[in-house]
Scaffold this motif. Structure first.
Motif, PDB file in Angstrom:
ATOM      1  N   CYS A  48       0.590  -1.300   0.304  1.00  0.00           N
ATOM      2  CA  CYS A  48       0.159  -0.373  -0.052  1.00  0.00           C
ATOM      3  C   CYS A  48       0.623   1.388   0.028  1.00  0.00           C
ATOM      4  O   CYS A  48       0.374   2.160  -0.597  1.00  0.00           O
ATOM      5  CB  CYS A  48      -0.734  -0.037   1.201  1.00  0.00           C
ATOM      6  N   ARG A  49       1.831   1.525   0.749  1.00  0.00           N
ATOM      7  CA  ARG A  49       2.831   2.258   1.161  1.00  0.00           C
ATOM      8  C   ARG A  49       3.715   2.552  -1.104  1.00  0.00           C
ATOM      9  O   ARG A  49       3.735   3.576  -1.131  1.00  0.00           O
ATOM     10  CB  ARG A  49       3.861   2.977   2.065  1.00  0.00           C
ATOM     11  N   GLU A  50       3.308   1.509  -1.390  1.00  0.00           N
ATOM     12  CA  GLU A  50       3.704   1.717  -2.948  1.00  0.00           C
ATOM     13  C   GLU A  50       3.279   2.107  -3.693  1.00  0.00           C
ATOM     14  O   GLU A  50       2.944   2.140  -5.224  1.00  0.00           O
ATOM     15  CB  GLU A  50       4.743   0.697  -3.826  1.00  0.00           C
ATOM     16  N   LEU A  51       1.978   2.273  -3.304  1.00  0.00           N
ATOM     17  CA  LEU A  51       0.442   2.610  -3.815  1.00  0.00           C
ATOM     18  C   LEU A  51       0.671   1.091  -5.540  1.00  0.00           C
ATOM     19  O   LEU A  51      -0.161   0.776  -6.121  1.00  0.00           O
ATOM     20  CB  LEU A  51       0.820   3.890  -4.644  1.00  0.00           C
ATOM     21  N   ASP A  52       0.788   0.061  -4.091  1.00  0.00           N
ATOM     22  CA  ASP A  52       0.118  -0.721  -4.980  1.00  0.00           C
ATOM     23  C   ASP A  52      -1.081  -1.817  -4.534  1.00  0.00           C
ATOM     24  O   ASP A  52      -0.889  -3.312  -4.000  1.00  0.00           O
ATOM     25  CB  ASP A  52       1.316  -2.277  -5.239  1.00  0.00           C
ATOM     26  N   THR A  53      -1.867  -1.282  -4.287  1.00  0.00           N
ATOM     27  CA  THR A  53      -3.415  -1.267  -3.213  1.00  0.00           C
ATOM     28  C   THR A  53      -4.276  -2.596  -3.638  1.00  0.00           C
ATOM     29  O   THR A  53      -5.089  -2.961  -2.731  1.00  0.00           O
ATOM     30  CB  THR A  53      -4.077  -0.269  -3.337  1.00  0.00           C
ATOM     31  N   GLY A  54      -3.464  -3.300  -5.494  1.00  0.00           N
ATOM     32  CA  GLY A  54      -4.516  -4.105  -5.425  1.00  0.00           C
ATOM     33  C   GLY A  54      -3.931  -5.324  -4.664  1.00  0.00           C
ATOM     34  O   GLY A  54      -4.804  -6.171  -4.692  1.00  0.00           O
ATOM     35  N   VAL A  55      -2.893  -5.704  -4.157  1.00  0.00           N
ATOM     36  CA  VAL A  55      -1.939  -6.627  -3.579  1.00  0.00           C
ATOM     37  C   VAL A  55      -1.985  -6.048  -2.012  1.00  0.00           C
ATOM     38  O   VAL A  55      -0.850  -6.696  -1.604  1.00  0.00           O
ATOM     39  CB  VAL A  55      -0.709  -7.282  -4.438  1.00  0.00           C
ATOM     40  N   CYS A  56      -2.794  -5.717  -1.190  1.00  0.00           N
ATOM     41  CA  CYS A  56      -2.483  -5.639   0.670  1.00  0.00           C
ATOM     42  C   CYS A  56      -2.432  -6.307   1.053  1.00  0.00           C
ATOM     43  O   CYS A  56      -2.818  -7.008   0.541  1.00  0.00           O
ATOM     44  CB  CYS A  56      -4.079  -4.672   0.685  1.00  0.00           C
ATOM     45  N   LEU A  57      -1.471  -6.064   2.060  1.00  0.00           N
ATOM     46  CA  LEU A  57      -0.957  -7.974   2.282  1.00  0.00           C
ATOM     47  C   LEU A  57      -1.462  -7.535   4.048  1.00  0.00           C
ATOM     48  O   LEU A  57      -1.359  -9.503   4.442  1.00  0.00           O
ATOM     49  CB  LEU A  57       0.591  -7.494   3.048  1.00  0.00           C
ATOM     50  N   THR A  58      -2.245  -7.285   3.651  1.00  0.00           N
ATOM     51  CA  THR A  58      -3.393  -7.133   5.504  1.00  0.00           C
ATOM     52  C   THR A  58      -4.955  -7.944   5.922  1.00  0.00           C
ATOM     53  O   THR A  58      -4.932  -8.146   6.173  1.00  0.00           O
ATOM     54  CB  THR A  58      -2.678  -6.623   6.553  1.00  0.00           C
ATOM     55  N   VAL A  59      -5.532  -7.181   4.501  1.00  0.00           N
ATOM     56  CA  VAL A  59      -6.705  -7.158   4.611  1.00  0.00           C
ATOM     57  C   VAL A  59      -7.631  -8.329   4.272  1.00  0.00           C
ATOM     58  O   VAL A  59      -8.268  -8.607   4.427  1.00  0.00           O
ATOM     59  CB  VAL A  59      -7.349  -5.878   3.167  1.00  0.00           C
ATOM     60  N   ASN A  60      -6.867  -9.459   3.463  1.00  0.00           N
ATOM     61  CA  ASN A  60      -7.097 -10.781   3.468  1.00  0.00           C
ATOM     62  C   ASN A  60      -6.199 -11.934   3.847  1.00  0.00           C
ATOM     63  O   ASN A  60      -5.294 -11.912   3.236  1.00  0.00           O
ATOM     64  CB  ASN A  60      -7.016 -10.770   2.343  1.00  0.00           C
ATOM     65  N   PRO A  61      -6.994 -12.666   4.718  1.00  0.00           N
ATOM     66  CA  PRO A  61      -5.574 -14.334   5.267  1.00  0.00           C
ATOM     67  C   PRO A  61      -5.562 -15.080   4.164  1.00  0.00           C
ATOM     68  O   PRO A  61      -4.004 -15.680   4.416  1.00  0.00           O
ATOM     69  CB  PRO A  61      -6.759 -14.565   6.412  1.00  0.00           C
ATOM     70  N   ALA A  62      -5.990 -14.824   2.410  1.00  0.00           N
ATOM     71  CA  ALA A  62      -6.152 -16.175   2.213  1.00  0.00           C
ATOM     72  C   ALA A  62      -4.371 -16.068   1.188  1.00  0.00           C
ATOM     73  O   ALA A  62      -4.135 -16.645   0.568  1.00  0.00           O
ATOM     74  CB  ALA A  62      -7.327 -16.465   1.891  1.00  0.00           C
ATOM     75  N   ARG A  63      -4.711 -14.402   1.201  1.00  0.00           N
ATOM     76  CA  ARG A  63      -3.673 -14.218  -0.001  1.00  0.00           C
ATOM     77  C   ARG A  63      -3.807 -12.583  -0.369  1.00  0.00           C
ATOM     78  O   ARG A  63      -4.446 -11.902   0.285  1.00  0.00           O
ATOM     79  CB  ARG A  63      -3.308 -14.930  -2.041  1.00  0.00           C
ATOM     80  N   ALA A  64      -2.855 -12.353  -0.691  1.00  0.00           N
ATOM     81  CA  ALA A  64      -2.682 -10.043  -0.942  1.00  0.00           C
ATOM     82  C   ALA A  64      -3.530 -10.105  -1.805  1.00  0.00           C
ATOM     83  O   ALA A  64      -4.000 -10.474  -2.762  1.00  0.00           O
ATOM     84  CB  ALA A  64      -0.726 -10.325  -1.791  1.00  0.00           C
ATOM     85  N   GLY A  65      -4.088  -8.773  -1.521  1.00  0.00           N
ATOM     86  CA  GLY A  65      -5.106  -8.610  -2.509  1.00  0.00           C
ATOM     87  C   GLY A  65      -6.693  -8.870  -1.591  1.00  0.00           C
ATOM     88  O   GLY A  65      -7.348  -9.825  -1.559  1.00  0.00           O
ATOM     89  N   GLY A  66      -7.702  -7.848  -1.619  1.00  0.00           N
ATOM     90  CA  GLY A  66      -8.591  -7.629  -0.982  1.00  0.00           C
ATOM     91  C   GLY A  66      -9.641  -7.158  -2.159  1.00  0.00           C
ATOM     92  O   GLY A  66      -9.300  -5.641  -2.477  1.00  0.00           O
ATOM     93  N   ALA A  67     -10.548  -7.264  -1.978  1.00  0.00           N
ATOM     94  CA  ALA A  67     -12.344  -6.671  -2.653  1.00  0.00           C
ATOM     95  C   ALA A  67     -13.391  -7.030  -2.240  1.00  0.00           C
ATOM     96  O   ALA A  67     -13.508  -7.639  -1.152  1.00  0.00           O
ATOM     97  CB  ALA A  67     -12.384  -6.834  -4.146  1.00  0.00           C
TER      98      ALA A  67
END
Length: 397
Positions: A106-125
């Motif tokens: 997120c700090r690098e604006l790669d918000t499609g692969v946030c590391l914290t909002v989805n326990p299963a994998r990178a990225g939440g929606a």
């Protein structure tokens, strides 16, 4: 918002959605932990997306009972104690990515692969299979977490309401199309080919145009969508004519290659025979893109496709001519769009009448209660982008 006042579009199983009473949103994450960084929105507009259709067709592992919808624009009616930069009454665009704003990505604006909002994998929606369990926004009300980071506030309420059909595209398809064009290296004088004349393809074509492309070709089998693309100023490529895409490109530009190619189709692609060929578009992109050219891939590809016709595709394995792309030194750019990287400048383009995206994608407003009909018509290939109107505020637009 009162008790039991919420309604939403609920996935019932392959081929079926239904508008039902759903729980009112609360300030809690999918695990049930209370959060103060969220807001509750009254949903003003929420769109049906081609990505939703993948689930509804049964092409994912989406469970029955899931509330759909990741394209959301709304008015803040409640805010959590930790929300500092937004207020009740603000009208905001919601990126389809759920992103914490704090992790490395997120700090690098790669918000499609946030590391914290989805326990299963990178990225939440919101409202999407395997994307963290966040409740979807094809509803009257929805909760949005990490509001200060995620939400884009429109500067003027009256202006926002006047342009709501354009601004509603900021949550997904316009940034997604723009991301595809940027990743494809589109610039002044580029020759560009877009695979797919659906809403994302048209958004990509419009993005290529505003980035300065000299010619923008859009390929599809759907004649109604191709005709709409032509009316919007793009060059239609009717893929039903024959299977030699390079020859059709050469009829337009004089050469069988393009500078930039954008795959806005994804894993449900079909070949000239009409049969599913999930890698056909990717292989075509490599064939027609020039040496050292770029290929942007905003079209969705999945790790599992239970509805695929062959076992390899069911496991997400595709028959790519990767050696062709390697030998031509091409660059491939994949992944979910980081909406916050683009939505502010695209908002300004809309507000200053530089990007009439609602017209370009042929936005059609329907009541929330008619969502099932909208899904069916969109699935049938209608040349339109359906915008759901949960509170009857868009009918005059």
């Amino acid at each position: 918002m009162g008790a039991n006042s919420n309604r939403g579009v609920v996935y019932q199983g392959p081929g079926k959605v239904e508008v039902q009473d759903i729980a009112d949103p609360v300030f809690a994450n999918p695990a049930g932990k209370k959060i103060g960084h969220a807001v509750i929105l009254k949903v003003l507009s929420t769109n049906i997306c081609g990505s939703d259709q993948h689930m509804v067709r049964g092409r994912t592992t989406a469970p029955a009972g899931m509330v759909l919808g990741h394209e959301i624009t709304g008015e803040i009616i409640e805010k959590g104690a930790d929300v500092e930069m937004l207020n009740v009454g603000d009208i905001v665009s919601v990126p389809f990515n759920v992103a914490c704003g704090r992790c490395r990505c997120c700090r690098e604006l790669d918000t499609g692969v946030c590391l914290t909002v989805n326990p299963a994998r990178a990225g939440g929606a919101f409202g999407y299979v395997d994307m963290g369990g966040w409740v979807g926004g094809q509803a009257k009300y929805v909760m949005v977490p990490y509001a200060d980071f995620n939400l884009l506030k429109f500067p003027d309420r009256d202006q926002a309401l006047a342009k709501i059909l354009d601004l509603t595209m900021l949550s997904d398809i316009l940034p997604t199309g723009f991301h595809g064009a940027i990743n494809a290296g589109v610039g002044v004088g580029s020759t560009t080919y877009v695979a797919g004349a659906g809403p994302v393809g048209l958004a990509a074509a419009a993005s290529a145009q505003i980035l300065g492309a000299a010619v923008v070709m859009v390929g599809d089998f759907n004649k109604e969508r191709l005709e709409h693309a032509r009316k919007m100023g793009f060059v239609p490529i009717d893929l039903s004519q024959h299977d030699r895409l390079g020859e059709m490109v050469a009829q337009v530009t004089g050469t069988p290659e393009v500078d930039s190619a954008i795959d806005a189709v994804g894993f449900e692609a079909r070949g000239h025979s009409g049969k599913e060929q999930p890698a056909v578009v990717l292989n075509q992109m490599m064939e027609i893109t020039r040496v050292a050219g770029n290929i942007g891939i905003p079209g969705l590809y999945v790790t599992e496709d239970p509805g695929a016709h062959d076992k390899s595709a069911q496991e997400g394995s595709l028959s790519l001519k990767f050696g062709l792309g390697w030998s031509k030194a091409q660059s491939f750019h994949t992944g979910q769009t980081p909406v916050v990287r683009y939505n502010r400048q695209l908002m300004n383009a809309i507000l200053h009448d530089r990007l009439p995206i609602a017209k370009i994608v042929n936005a059609k407003v329907i009541p929330l209660e008619e969502a099932a009909q909208g899904y069916a018509q969109f699935d049938a290939g209608v040349a339109a982008k359906y915008v759901l109107d949960p509170h009857g505020m868009l009918t005059a637009k």
